[in-house]
Design an enzyme around this catalytic site. Structure first.
Site, short mmCIF file in Angstrom:
data_model
loop_
_atom_site.label_atom_id
_atom_site.label_comp_id
_atom_site.label_asym_id
_atom_site.label_seq_id
_atom_site.Cartn_x
_atom_site.Cartn_y
_atom_site.Cartn_z
N GLU A 44 -1.75 2.72 -4.12
CA GLU A 44 -2.47 1.54 -3.66
C GLU A 44 -3.99 1.80 -3.65
O GLU A 44 -4.45 2.84 -3.20
CB GLU A 44 -2.01 1.18 -2.25
CG GLU A 44 -2.66 -0.07 -1.67
CD GLU A 44 -2.26 -0.32 -0.23
OE1 GLU A 44 -2.38 -1.46 0.22
OE2 GLU A 44 -1.85 0.65 0.46
N LYS A 117 0.09 -8.48 -2.36
CA LYS A 117 0.70 -7.96 -1.13
C LYS A 117 1.00 -9.09 -0.15
O LYS A 117 0.13 -9.89 0.18
CB LYS A 117 -0.25 -6.93 -0.52
CG LYS A 117 0.28 -6.14 0.66
CD LYS A 117 -0.71 -5.05 1.02
CE LYS A 117 -0.27 -4.20 2.19
NZ LYS A 117 -1.21 -3.09 2.44
N CYS A 160 2.70 -1.11 -0.04
CA CYS A 160 2.43 -0.46 1.24
C CYS A 160 3.10 -1.12 2.44
O CYS A 160 4.29 -0.90 2.65
CB CYS A 160 0.92 -0.32 1.44
SG CYS A 160 0.50 0.99 2.64
#
Length: 300
Positions: A44, A117, A160
């Protein structure tokens, strides 16, 4: 028929200097491609330091459109090496609208999909809500929890903080993902004691291995390494713990990195997911008639 896929991941430090960070990423990608990797995952926000430790509007200058210099460089690299490459961008979508975006480049086809995300944290040292809007969920536009089709298979790409949510992994599996990928940036506060550090890291590894088990899919996780200071001077910085890994569809660890810069290369047997799902048929036995309350915030 057995189908194999050679997957690689790059675990690296990163710096405020984009050129230095991207050079490190490119070196890792080239090394893995030379060793036969067909699919390579970068961590990331690999092009910069983890800037979310504090809030500063000038840091939005780090963002780029999807077809900006970083995107063009990654696309060219994938085409040159003949691989599928998963990169991570601080995306400038529009003035005042930014995302933490993973992008898939497929050989000479260029960009074939993006994932913005969906779960955005806001914790001490991880002030991501200041910088990133969550991705949209729009099935018709293939946005949100939608796998990305590539020449090496259908990728369930998450980022993440998404790694803590079984719902995200399940939705990718239900849409036909053949592998789950997590670019991530996570580490300890230097002030945490050894017991707390151990618990945090073990929980992080365990939850992602559990997604492999629950869905009968291999999981690939790329994390960063190194101490990154809090440039505001308020906090102690973050020690990114590495620990990148590849797990098989029963959660078995096939490769596990340490705490330094490292590249992992694993040959996955992509037919094993079918075999595992035949003996552990979770999708068959799901009580979809009884799960309606999962769309509520809390059952009160």
């Amino acid at each position: 028929m057995t189908r194999t896929l050679k997957v690689g991941l790059v675990q690296q430090p990163a710096w405020p200097d984009k050129e230095r960070s991207l050079a490190e990423s490119e070196a890792g990608v080239r090394e893995l491609a030379a060793a036969g990797a067909e699919l390579v995952l970068l961590q990331e926000l690999h092009a910069t330091h983890y800037f979310c430790q504090y809030e500063a509007t000038e840091l939005f200058d780090l963002a780029e459109p999807l077809d900006g210099p970083t995107g063009q460089r990654l696309a060219a690299l994938a085409a040159e090496l003949g691989i599928v490459l998963v990169g991570s961008l601080f995306e400038r979508r529009a003035p005042g609208l930014y995302h933490n975006t993973a992008v898939v480049y497929d050989r000479d086809r260029g960009q074939v999909g993006v994932y913005r995300k969906m779960h955005i944290p806001d914790d001490p040292g991880f002030y991501e809500k200041f910088y990133f809007a969550p991705g949209d969920q729009d099935d018709s536009r293939k946005q949100g929890f939608q796998p990305i089709d590539t020449s090496v298979g259908r990728l369930g790409l998450l980022v993440c903080w998404d790694q803590w949510y079984p719902e995200a992994a399940r939705l990718m599996a239900l849409a036909g993902a053949e592998v789950l990928l997590y670019p991530t940036a996570i580490g300890w506060s230097p002030g945490d004691d050894d017991g707390e550090k151990s618990r945090q890291k073990e929980a992080w590894t365990l939850i992602q291995r559990s997604h492999a088990v629950a869905n009968g899919l291999p999981v690939i996780v790329a994390n960063r390494v190194g101490h990154e200071p809090d440039h505001s001077g308020v906090g102690d910085g973050i020690d990114f713990w590495g620990g990148s890994f590849v797990a098989g569809p029963q959660g078995e660890l096939l490769a596990h990195a340490g705490t330094e810069a490292e590249r992992l290369l694993v040959t996955l047997d992509m037919s094993r997911g079918e075999d595992v799902r035949r003996i552990w048929p979770y999708l068959r036995d799901r009580r979809i008639d009884a799960y309606g309350d999962l769309t509520r915030r809390y059952r009160d």
